[in-house]
Design a protein around this motif. Sequence first.
Motif, PDB file in Angstrom:
ATOM      1  N   ARG A 103      13.366  -3.547  -8.280  1.00 26.51           N
ATOM      2  CA  ARG A 103      13.087  -2.710  -7.105  1.00 26.51           C
ATOM      3  C   ARG A 103      14.224  -3.255  -6.030  1.00 26.51           C
ATOM      4  NH1 ARG A 103       6.581  -4.716  -7.165  1.00 26.51           N
ATOM      5  NH2 ARG A 103       5.971  -2.788  -8.278  1.00 26.51           N
ATOM      6  N   PHE A 104      14.943  -1.973  -5.810  1.00 27.11           N
ATOM      7  CA  PHE A 104      16.048  -2.219  -5.100  1.00 27.11           C
ATOM      8  C   PHE A 104      15.906  -2.437  -3.723  1.00 27.11           C
ATOM      9  CE2 PHE A 104      18.194   0.126  -8.758  1.00 27.11           C
ATOM     10  CZ  PHE A 104      18.804  -1.010  -9.200  1.00 27.11           C
ATOM     11  N   GLY A 105      16.133  -3.375  -3.017  1.00 22.94           N
ATOM     12  CA  GLY A 105      16.336  -3.507  -1.481  1.00 22.94           C
ATOM     13  C   GLY A 105      17.425  -2.615  -1.041  1.00 22.94           C
ATOM     14  N   LEU A 106      17.950  -2.900   0.418  1.00 25.13           N
ATOM     15  CA  LEU A 106      18.932  -2.203   1.167  1.00 25.13           C
ATOM     16  C   LEU A 106      20.107  -2.746   0.546  1.00 25.13           C
ATOM     17  CD1 LEU A 106      19.417  -0.399   3.519  1.00 25.13           C
ATOM     18  CD2 LEU A 106      19.511  -2.599   4.964  1.00 25.13           C
ATOM     19  N   ILE A 107      20.840  -1.936  -0.366  1.00 19.92           N
ATOM     20  CA  ILE A 107      22.097  -2.069  -0.964  1.00 19.92           C
ATOM     21  C   ILE A 107      23.315  -2.147   0.035  1.00 19.92           C
ATOM     22  CG2 ILE A 107      23.481  -1.571  -3.062  1.00 19.92           C
ATOM     23  CD1 ILE A 107      20.975  -0.445  -4.465  1.00 19.92           C
ATOM     24  N   LEU A 108      23.688  -2.926   0.026  1.00 19.86           N
ATOM     25  CA  LEU A 108      25.234  -2.771   1.067  1.00 19.86           C
ATOM     26  C   LEU A 108      26.374  -2.717   0.451  1.00 19.86           C
ATOM     27  CD1 LEU A 108      24.268  -5.984   3.311  1.00 19.86           C
ATOM     28  CD2 LEU A 108      23.482  -3.676   3.570  1.00 19.86           C
ATOM     29  N   SER A 109      27.208  -1.652   0.947  1.00 18.48           N
ATOM     30  CA  SER A 109      28.578  -1.229   0.323  1.00 18.48           C
ATOM     31  C   SER A 109      29.431  -0.746   1.633  1.00 18.48           C
ATOM     32  CB  SER A 109      28.293  -0.173  -0.662  1.00 18.48           C
ATOM     33  OG  SER A 109      29.576   0.536  -0.820  1.00 18.48           O
ATOM     34  N   ALA A 110      30.452  -0.961   1.633  1.00 12.19           N
ATOM     35  CA  ALA A 110      31.381  -0.453   2.587  1.00 12.19           C
ATOM     36  C   ALA A 110      31.260   1.301   2.801  1.00 12.19           C
ATOM     37  CB  ALA A 110      32.815  -0.656   2.444  1.00 12.19           C
ATOM     38  N   ASP A 111      31.273   1.877   1.706  1.00 10.29           N
ATOM     39  CA  ASP A 111      31.209   3.283   1.676  1.00 10.29           C
ATOM     40  C   ASP A 111      30.157   4.029   1.437  1.00 10.29           C
ATOM     41  OD1 ASP A 111      34.109   3.032   1.694  1.00 10.29           O
ATOM     42  OD2 ASP A 111      34.000   2.526  -0.364  1.00 10.29           O
ATOM     43  N   GLU A 112      28.732   3.618   0.957  1.00  9.48           N
ATOM     44  CA  GLU A 112      27.774   4.335   0.429  1.00  9.48           C
ATOM     45  C   GLU A 112      26.265   3.690   1.133  1.00  9.48           C
ATOM     46  OE1 GLU A 112      27.882   7.338  -0.805  1.00  9.48           O
ATOM     47  OE2 GLU A 112      29.966   7.108  -1.611  1.00  9.48           O
ATOM     48  N   GLY A 113      25.491   4.457   1.167  1.00  6.87           N
ATOM     49  CA  GLY A 113      24.219   3.825   1.673  1.00  6.87           C
ATOM     50  C   GLY A 113      23.952   3.725   3.186  1.00  6.87           C
ATOM     51  N   ALA A 114      23.134   2.671   3.660  1.00  9.95           N
ATOM     52  CA  ALA A 114      22.756   2.570   5.034  1.00  9.95           C
ATOM     53  C   ALA A 114      23.892   1.883   5.784  1.00  9.95           C
ATOM     54  CB  ALA A 114      21.554   1.827   5.287  1.00  9.95           C
ATOM     55  N   LEU A 115      24.561   0.927   5.158  1.00  2.24           N
ATOM     56  CA  LEU A 115      25.400   0.033   6.027  1.00  2.24           C
ATOM     57  C   LEU A 115      26.619   1.126   6.775  1.00  2.24           C
ATOM     58  CD1 LEU A 115      26.310  -2.721   6.779  1.00  2.24           C
ATOM     59  CD2 LEU A 115      27.764  -2.794   4.669  1.00  2.24           C
ATOM     60  N   PRO A 116      27.387   2.063   6.137  1.00  2.00           N
ATOM     61  CA  PRO A 116      27.983   2.956   6.922  1.00  2.00           C
ATOM     62  C   PRO A 116      27.383   3.761   8.162  1.00  2.00           C
ATOM     63  CG  PRO A 116      28.422   3.146   4.625  1.00  2.00           C
ATOM     64  CD  PRO A 116      27.310   2.410   4.603  1.00  2.00           C
ATOM     65  N   GLN A 117      26.039   3.842   7.911  1.00  2.48           N
ATOM     66  CA  GLN A 117      25.685   4.589   9.105  1.00  2.48           C
ATOM     67  C   GLN A 117      25.381   3.636  10.384  1.00  2.48           C
ATOM     68  OE1 GLN A 117      25.195   7.836   8.864  1.00  2.48           O
ATOM     69  NE2 GLN A 117      26.106   7.505   6.809  1.00  2.48           N
ATOM     70  N   PHE A 118      24.914   2.357  10.175  1.00  3.96           N
ATOM     71  CA  PHE A 118      24.851   1.220  11.079  1.00  3.96           C
ATOM     72  C   PHE A 118      26.227   1.021  11.766  1.00  3.96           C
ATOM     73  CE2 PHE A 118      20.977  -0.285   8.340  1.00  3.96           C
ATOM     74  CZ  PHE A 118      20.119   0.226   9.224  1.00  3.96           C
ATOM     75  N   THR A 119      27.462   0.948  10.755  1.00 10.26           N
ATOM     76  CA  THR A 119      28.683   0.211  11.156  1.00 10.26           C
ATOM     77  C   THR A 119      29.254   1.322  12.183  1.00 10.26           C
ATOM     78  OG1 THR A 119      29.565   0.944   9.196  1.00 10.26           O
ATOM     79  CG2 THR A 119      28.975  -1.425   9.486  1.00 10.26           C
ATOM     80  N   LYS A 120      28.997   2.692  12.019  1.00  7.73           N
ATOM     81  CA  LYS A 120      29.707   3.757  12.480  1.00  7.73           C
ATOM     82  C   LYS A 120      29.242   3.563  13.869  1.00  7.73           C
ATOM     83  CE  LYS A 120      29.170   7.800  10.627  1.00  7.73           C
ATOM     84  NZ  LYS A 120      28.333   8.902  10.129  1.00  7.73           N
TER      85      LYS A 120
END
Length: 241
Positions: A103-120
Motif C-alpha cells: 500500500r503505497f503512501g505519498l511517493i516523493l520524487s523530484a520529477d513525478e507525483g505530488a512533490l513537484p506540485q507542492f514545490t512549484k
Amino acid sequence: MDIIVNLAGKSINSRWNAKNKKEIMESRVQASHLLFRSLSVIDHTVVQVISASAIGFYPSDYEVCYTEKQQQANPEFLGQVCKLWEAHNLKFSELGIQSTIFRFGLILSADEGALPQFTKLIRLNLGSCLGSGKQWYSWIHYEDVIGMLIYGIEQQLSGIYNCVAPHPLRQKEFLNTIAKQLHKVNWLPRVPELFLKIVLGEKHQLVTDSQQVSSEKIVNKGFEFKFPVLKKALADIYKED
C-alpha cells in the motif's frame, strides 16, 4: 519467469469525471484479473506476484494510526478502488502463488507525483496549507519504494504491507519542511477545504484526506529505510539545488 511485479494502473492525477474514474478502476482490476486468469490455465513457474495498492484504502482520520490489520476500507472512491484491487490480487494464493501487496503512501520524487506540485507553489512564494493543515501525510522516498519491492522479492514476503516511511507528518509541518529545504517560507493563509472542493471536486481528497500509517510490519520483517525522516529525504531529492 518466477516473479511478477504488477504496478499497472491509470494515473489518479487526472480529472475525476465518470470516464476517468471508470478507467482508474478498470485499469487496475482488469490487469490483475488478466494475470490471474492466465496463470490459472497455463503452465508456468511463477511463485510470487507483487501488486500495488495505496494508503487511500484507509478511511480519513486525524487521530488513528493505521496498520495492515485495518479491515474497513475508506467508503470514498479511492478506498473502494483499493478494496476491489486488493481483492483481485489476494486471489493468487488460490493458485498456490504468494501474493504480496504494497500500500503505497505519498511517493516523493523530484520529477513525478505530488512533490513537484507542492514545490512549484512554494518556489513562487505561494505556499500555504491546503485545508486544515492538520491532516496526516504518510510519505516515502522513491528509492525506499524500490528498495521495499526488492526486499519483498528477496525475502519472499506475502500478505499486505504499508509502503510508507516510519515518520509521517501533519500537512503543515510537511509543507514547512519542504519550504525550509528550498529556503522559502509558507506565509499565505490556508486554503479553505470548501474552496478545494469547488476547484478540485471529489479529487480534493488527495490533499485533504488524513492517513497516519504505520510501517512497523515491514520494519519487523527486517527492512531498513534509507530515508526514514523527511528532512533527510528532501536533502537527497534536492541535493543539486
